[in-house]
Design a protein around this motif. Sequence first.
Motif, PDB file in Angstrom:
ATOM      1  N   ALA A  64     -26.346  18.025  53.157  1.00  0.00           N
ATOM      2  CA  ALA A  64     -25.375  17.333  54.018  1.00  0.00           C
ATOM      3  C   ALA A  64     -24.481  16.412  53.192  1.00  0.00           C
ATOM      4  CB  ALA A  64     -26.126  16.529  55.080  1.00  0.00           C
ATOM      5  N   GLN A  65     -25.077  15.716  52.203  1.00  0.00           N
ATOM      6  CA  GLN A  65     -24.274  14.867  51.310  1.00  0.00           C
ATOM      7  C   GLN A  65     -23.211  15.682  50.572  1.00  0.00           C
ATOM      8  OE1 GLN A  65     -27.475  12.876  48.948  1.00  0.00           O
ATOM      9  NE2 GLN A  65     -26.129  11.106  49.128  1.00  0.00           N
ATOM     10  N   ILE A  66     -23.665  16.779  49.939  1.00  0.00           N
ATOM     11  CA  ILE A  66     -22.753  17.589  49.130  1.00  0.00           C
ATOM     12  C   ILE A  66     -21.646  18.181  49.989  1.00  0.00           C
ATOM     13  CG2 ILE A  66     -22.602  19.640  47.655  1.00  0.00           C
ATOM     14  CD1 ILE A  66     -24.011  17.214  46.400  1.00  0.00           C
ATOM     15  N   ARG A  67     -22.011  18.674  51.159  1.00  0.00           N
ATOM     16  CA  ARG A  67     -21.001  19.309  52.015  1.00  0.00           C
ATOM     17  C   ARG A  67     -19.920  18.310  52.430  1.00  0.00           C
ATOM     18  NH1 ARG A  67     -22.309  20.792  58.034  1.00  0.00           N
ATOM     19  NH2 ARG A  67     -21.432  18.710  58.220  1.00  0.00           N
ATOM     20  N   ASN A  68     -20.341  17.096  52.806  1.00  0.00           N
ATOM     21  CA  ASN A  68     -19.357  16.097  53.236  1.00  0.00           C
ATOM     22  C   ASN A  68     -18.485  15.623  52.074  1.00  0.00           C
ATOM     23  OD1 ASN A  68     -20.242  16.216  55.887  1.00  0.00           O
ATOM     24  ND2 ASN A  68     -21.752  14.585  55.605  1.00  0.00           N
ATOM     25  N   MET A  69     -19.103  15.451  50.887  1.00  0.00           N
ATOM     26  CA  MET A  69     -18.303  15.058  49.728  1.00  0.00           C
ATOM     27  C   MET A  69     -17.327  16.162  49.347  1.00  0.00           C
ATOM     28  SD  MET A  69     -21.416  13.316  47.536  1.00  0.00           S
ATOM     29  CE  MET A  69     -20.483  13.195  46.031  1.00  0.00           C
ATOM     30  N   LEU A  70     -17.772  17.419  49.432  1.00  0.00           N
ATOM     31  CA  LEU A  70     -16.885  18.525  49.104  1.00  0.00           C
ATOM     32  C   LEU A  70     -15.683  18.563  50.032  1.00  0.00           C
ATOM     33  CD1 LEU A  70     -16.285  21.114  47.509  1.00  0.00           C
ATOM     34  CD2 LEU A  70     -17.648  22.358  49.224  1.00  0.00           C
ATOM     35  N   ARG A  71     -15.903  18.318  51.307  1.00  0.00           N
ATOM     36  CA  ARG A  71     -14.777  18.299  52.248  1.00  0.00           C
ATOM     37  C   ARG A  71     -13.730  17.259  51.826  1.00  0.00           C
ATOM     38  NH1 ARG A  71     -15.760  19.250  58.554  1.00  0.00           N
ATOM     39  NH2 ARG A  71     -16.653  21.355  58.472  1.00  0.00           N
ATOM     40  N   ALA A  72     -14.227  16.099  51.414  1.00  0.00           N
ATOM     41  CA  ALA A  72     -13.294  15.035  51.015  1.00  0.00           C
ATOM     42  C   ALA A  72     -12.494  15.435  49.770  1.00  0.00           C
ATOM     43  CB  ALA A  72     -14.067  13.742  50.767  1.00  0.00           C
ATOM     44  N   PHE A  73     -13.172  15.981  48.751  1.00  0.00           N
ATOM     45  CA  PHE A  73     -12.459  16.370  47.525  1.00  0.00           C
ATOM     46  C   PHE A  73     -11.533  17.560  47.768  1.00  0.00           C
ATOM     47  CE2 PHE A  73     -16.167  14.263  45.330  1.00  0.00           C
ATOM     48  CZ  PHE A  73     -15.419  13.218  44.784  1.00  0.00           C
ATOM     49  N   ALA A  74     -11.947  18.487  48.618  1.00  0.00           N
ATOM     50  CA  ALA A  74     -11.076  19.627  48.914  1.00  0.00           C
ATOM     51  C   ALA A  74      -9.841  19.176  49.678  1.00  0.00           C
ATOM     52  CB  ALA A  74     -11.847  20.675  49.712  1.00  0.00           C
ATOM     53  N   TRP A  75      -9.976  18.214  50.546  1.00  0.00           N
ATOM     54  CA  TRP A  75      -8.818  17.695  51.286  1.00  0.00           C
ATOM     55  C   TRP A  75      -7.864  16.977  50.329  1.00  0.00           C
ATOM     56  CZ3 TRP A  75      -7.223  18.176  56.279  1.00  0.00           C
ATOM     57  CH2 TRP A  75      -6.211  17.320  56.713  1.00  0.00           C
ATOM     58  N   THR A  76      -8.436  16.270  49.359  1.00  0.00           N
ATOM     59  CA  THR A  76      -7.612  15.528  48.396  1.00  0.00           C
ATOM     60  C   THR A  76      -6.922  16.463  47.404  1.00  0.00           C
ATOM     61  OG1 THR A  76      -9.206  13.709  48.546  1.00  0.00           O
ATOM     62  CG2 THR A  76      -7.634  13.630  46.722  1.00  0.00           C
ATOM     63  N   HIS A  77      -7.560  17.563  47.055  1.00  0.00           N
ATOM     64  CA  HIS A  77      -6.995  18.516  46.082  1.00  0.00           C
ATOM     65  C   HIS A  77      -6.918  19.909  46.714  1.00  0.00           C
ATOM     66  CE1 HIS A  77      -7.617  15.421  43.009  1.00  0.00           C
ATOM     67  NE2 HIS A  77      -8.853  15.285  43.468  1.00  0.00           N
ATOM     68  N   PRO A  78      -6.061  20.099  47.710  1.00  0.00           N
ATOM     69  CA  PRO A  78      -6.036  21.369  48.445  1.00  0.00           C
ATOM     70  C   PRO A  78      -5.530  22.548  47.624  1.00  0.00           C
ATOM     71  CG  PRO A  78      -4.200  19.982  49.117  1.00  0.00           C
ATOM     72  CD  PRO A  78      -5.046  19.146  48.217  1.00  0.00           C
ATOM     73  N   GLY A 101     -10.896  24.582  41.838  1.00  0.00           N
ATOM     74  CA  GLY A 101     -11.591  24.201  40.603  1.00  0.00           C
ATOM     75  C   GLY A 101     -11.566  22.703  40.384  1.00  0.00           C
ATOM     76  N   LEU A 102     -10.436  22.058  40.660  1.00  0.00           N
ATOM     77  CA  LEU A 102     -10.326  20.612  40.481  1.00  0.00           C
ATOM     78  C   LEU A 102     -11.209  19.877  41.499  1.00  0.00           C
ATOM     79  CD1 LEU A 102      -9.086  18.200  39.060  1.00  0.00           C
ATOM     80  CD2 LEU A 102      -7.093  18.396  40.596  1.00  0.00           C
ATOM     81  N   ALA A 103     -11.231  20.362  42.739  1.00  0.00           N
ATOM     82  CA  ALA A 103     -12.060  19.732  43.766  1.00  0.00           C
ATOM     83  C   ALA A 103     -13.540  19.805  43.381  1.00  0.00           C
ATOM     84  CB  ALA A 103     -11.826  20.404  45.114  1.00  0.00           C
ATOM     85  N   VAL A 104     -13.982  20.945  42.853  1.00  0.00           N
ATOM     86  CA  VAL A 104     -15.386  21.103  42.469  1.00  0.00           C
ATOM     87  C   VAL A 104     -15.708  20.257  41.240  1.00  0.00           C
ATOM     88  CG1 VAL A 104     -17.113  22.758  41.646  1.00  0.00           C
ATOM     89  CG2 VAL A 104     -15.619  23.355  43.551  1.00  0.00           C
ATOM     90  N   SER A 105     -14.744  20.110  40.313  1.00  0.00           N
ATOM     91  CA  SER A 105     -14.960  19.246  39.150  1.00  0.00           C
ATOM     92  C   SER A 105     -15.187  17.808  39.580  1.00  0.00           C
ATOM     93  CB  SER A 105     -13.751  19.336  38.204  1.00  0.00           C
ATOM     94  OG  SER A 105     -13.639  20.619  37.643  1.00  0.00           O
ATOM     95  N   ARG A 106     -14.379  17.335  40.514  1.00  0.00           N
ATOM     96  CA  ARG A 106     -14.562  15.972  41.023  1.00  0.00           C
ATOM     97  C   ARG A 106     -15.936  15.827  41.705  1.00  0.00           C
ATOM     98  NH1 ARG A 106     -10.962  15.395  38.038  1.00  0.00           N
ATOM     99  NH2 ARG A 106      -8.861  14.601  38.469  1.00  0.00           N
ATOM    100  N   LEU A 107     -16.332  16.833  42.446  1.00  0.00           N
ATOM    101  CA  LEU A 107     -17.635  16.801  43.100  1.00  0.00           C
ATOM    102  C   LEU A 107     -18.759  16.754  42.058  1.00  0.00           C
ATOM    103  CD1 LEU A 107     -19.447  17.068  45.632  1.00  0.00           C
ATOM    104  CD2 LEU A 107     -19.249  19.554  45.396  1.00  0.00           C
ATOM    105  N   ASP A 108     -18.634  17.524  40.992  1.00  0.00           N
ATOM    106  CA  ASP A 108     -19.649  17.562  39.936  1.00  0.00           C
ATOM    107  C   ASP A 108     -19.833  16.176  39.315  1.00  0.00           C
ATOM    108  OD1 ASP A 108     -21.532  18.544  38.227  1.00  0.00           O
ATOM    109  OD2 ASP A 108     -20.126  19.623  36.938  1.00  0.00           O
ATOM    110  N   GLN A 109     -18.741  15.490  39.068  1.00  0.00           N
ATOM    111  CA  GLN A 109     -18.818  14.146  38.495  1.00  0.00           C
ATOM    112  C   GLN A 109     -19.502  13.177  39.459  1.00  0.00           C
ATOM    113  OE1 GLN A 109     -14.806  13.059  37.416  1.00  0.00           O
ATOM    114  NE2 GLN A 109     -14.495  14.936  36.224  1.00  0.00           N
ATOM    115  N   ALA A 110     -19.194  13.320  40.747  1.00  0.00           N
ATOM    116  CA  ALA A 110     -19.771  12.414  41.739  1.00  0.00           C
ATOM    117  C   ALA A 110     -21.273  12.646  41.900  1.00  0.00           C
ATOM    118  CB  ALA A 110     -19.061  12.602  43.076  1.00  0.00           C
ATOM    119  N   THR A 131     -12.217  26.802  36.167  1.00  0.00           N
ATOM    120  CA  THR A 131     -11.040  27.650  36.361  1.00  0.00           C
ATOM    121  C   THR A 131     -10.979  28.152  37.796  1.00  0.00           C
ATOM    122  OG1 THR A 131     -12.283  29.596  35.658  1.00  0.00           O
ATOM    123  CG2 THR A 131     -11.089  28.390  33.959  1.00  0.00           C
ATOM    124  N   ASP A 132      -9.797  28.649  38.165  1.00  0.00           N
ATOM    125  CA  ASP A 132      -9.576  29.252  39.471  1.00  0.00           C
ATOM    126  C   ASP A 132      -9.203  30.717  39.279  1.00  0.00           C
ATOM    127  OD1 ASP A 132      -9.973  26.823  40.744  1.00  0.00           O
ATOM    128  OD2 ASP A 132      -7.838  26.327  40.784  1.00  0.00           O
TER     129      ASP A 132
END
Length: 577
Positions: free
Chosen positions: A404-418, A422-431, A497-498
């Motif tokens: 649940a944590q990962i899914r909600n954080m992913l939504r936030a990063f994907a919204w920020t980097h639509p 690849g960039l959204a997942v990189s931000r998630l990895d760091q978090a 990469t994408d």
Amino acid sequence: MGAVPDTGESPPRAGQAAPGAMPDGMFAGIASAAFVVDDEGIIVTANDQSERLFQRSVDELMGQDAHDLLHRDGHGHALPRTRCGLREALLTHSTRHRDVDWFARGDGSVISLSWLITPCALAAGTPGALILLYPPQDSTEGHEDGSGSGTALTELDRLALLAETTTQLTSTLDVDEALRRLAGLTVPRLADWAVVDLITEVDEVRRALVVRHEGGRLVERPDLQGPMPPVPQESPMPLSRALRGAASSIAGPSTYCGPPDSGMAVEQQRLFAETGMHSAAIAPIRGLREVLGALTLGRSHRPDPFSASDLPLLEDLTRRAGLALDNARLYQSQRKVAETMQRHLLPQIPIVAGLEMTARYGPAAHASQVGGDWYDAFPLADGATALAVGDVVGHDLDAAGGMAQIRNMLRAFAWTHPDSPGLAVSRLDQAILHITQVPMVTMVLARLALRDDGLWQLHWTNAGHPPPLLVTHDGRTRFLADAHGLLLGTGGKAARTDAVLALPPRSTLVLYTDGLIESRRHTLDEGMDRLSRHAASLARRPLDSFSDCLLDRARPDDNDDDVAFLALRTPGSLSPG
């Protein structure tokens, strides 16, 4: 190898003792069934009485492992070698006997027999054993169900039964299976009938099981099962007292022959009339904190009634049954909580104009019905649609919380980097490394958008996850293996990469977790090939049918992992103009 000398004798046919394997006259004067085994337990020879007793020819007996072929528990199931007294005596070269044991006949029924085993020497000087089998003392053969009459158990038999009860009942967390095992342990060994009444969580009574031994197997009586009247608080009748937690007691038809004092007594009158039981022993099944129900053992074919001396064994059995049912009920309660949690954690699939989309979740078979696999689909700020499938390590509530944590954080990063999965997942990895306790995650994140030419474009990245599968309308398949990077949580610094692909019209895209392809018996490549072939065969099915059938057919039988599954289908080509 040297040539074998010609002795002029024909070799023994299959199932025949080799010349000189047995001393002459071994069975002379033996009136009971008898056979001889070698030191491995293989039947070397048998007498004619064995043929009649086991309904197998001597040829069918010889050359077979005596334990595997004949030895059974009371309801016809194979007996583990570790609990085989015959086997133990053979290995220790000792003389032993047992008053009652169970053996399989050629027609599939089981028969109770006494046995005696004693060491003997085969003609060649190798060790073996002579086994005699005969009806138990005070036992009669003649019942149609093959149960014989009630023979008193020895103290050793009682201890073995209690040990077996503990082992069998504590090895399942399914209430219904535990009840079936309890019945199998007591019928026909102790009785002709087993009846289990359970008290539900809302203090209602349910007659959960009524079985009898017939033709070597347990047969249920569904017409006698079902809801029961409430427990009368003042009734002195045996079942009512047992369901209130009172001591065990003996009952018979005469116990309930007078005017019934409650609806419970009416049902007991019916039970005795329908089953023909002339004697019954009834004991409460107690859990750690409350009474869970009652066990009734009844005799209809066996002439000897239950007596007070039978009750201590019955109470020992129900005590073990109570602990097992307590554990099973606790597990099922936790599973309901987990299922509710899972339903709330997994999202509703959005409606996207022009696309068909569906999702499935298959829980882990042997875990607590909740795990770390998830799917997600949600709109992005620019009007595109995000798709995700992922797997957090684990199969428990911690894994579900991490998911649940990962899914909600992913939504936030994907919204920020639509624009860049690849960039959204990189931000998630760091978090993940800094603000969560999640150990490792694999996932695929994709962006789906409609192009000006009417085709749907997929833009995705993969973090250590099984690749998405693309299935065309004509049944060609392709795994989207591009843009594959490290799983999340490793601390790796490599840029993600994408990859981009235009999806063909009427094609089906499948995102899934590894529970759909992993097997202990096969490699991942074989699992992916299996998935691909089944998906190709279902390419023209409606999407819901495609998804249900693919989940059912491709998921390996030996896989106990949970599965998250997301599928979408693109529309046909746009009409020109």
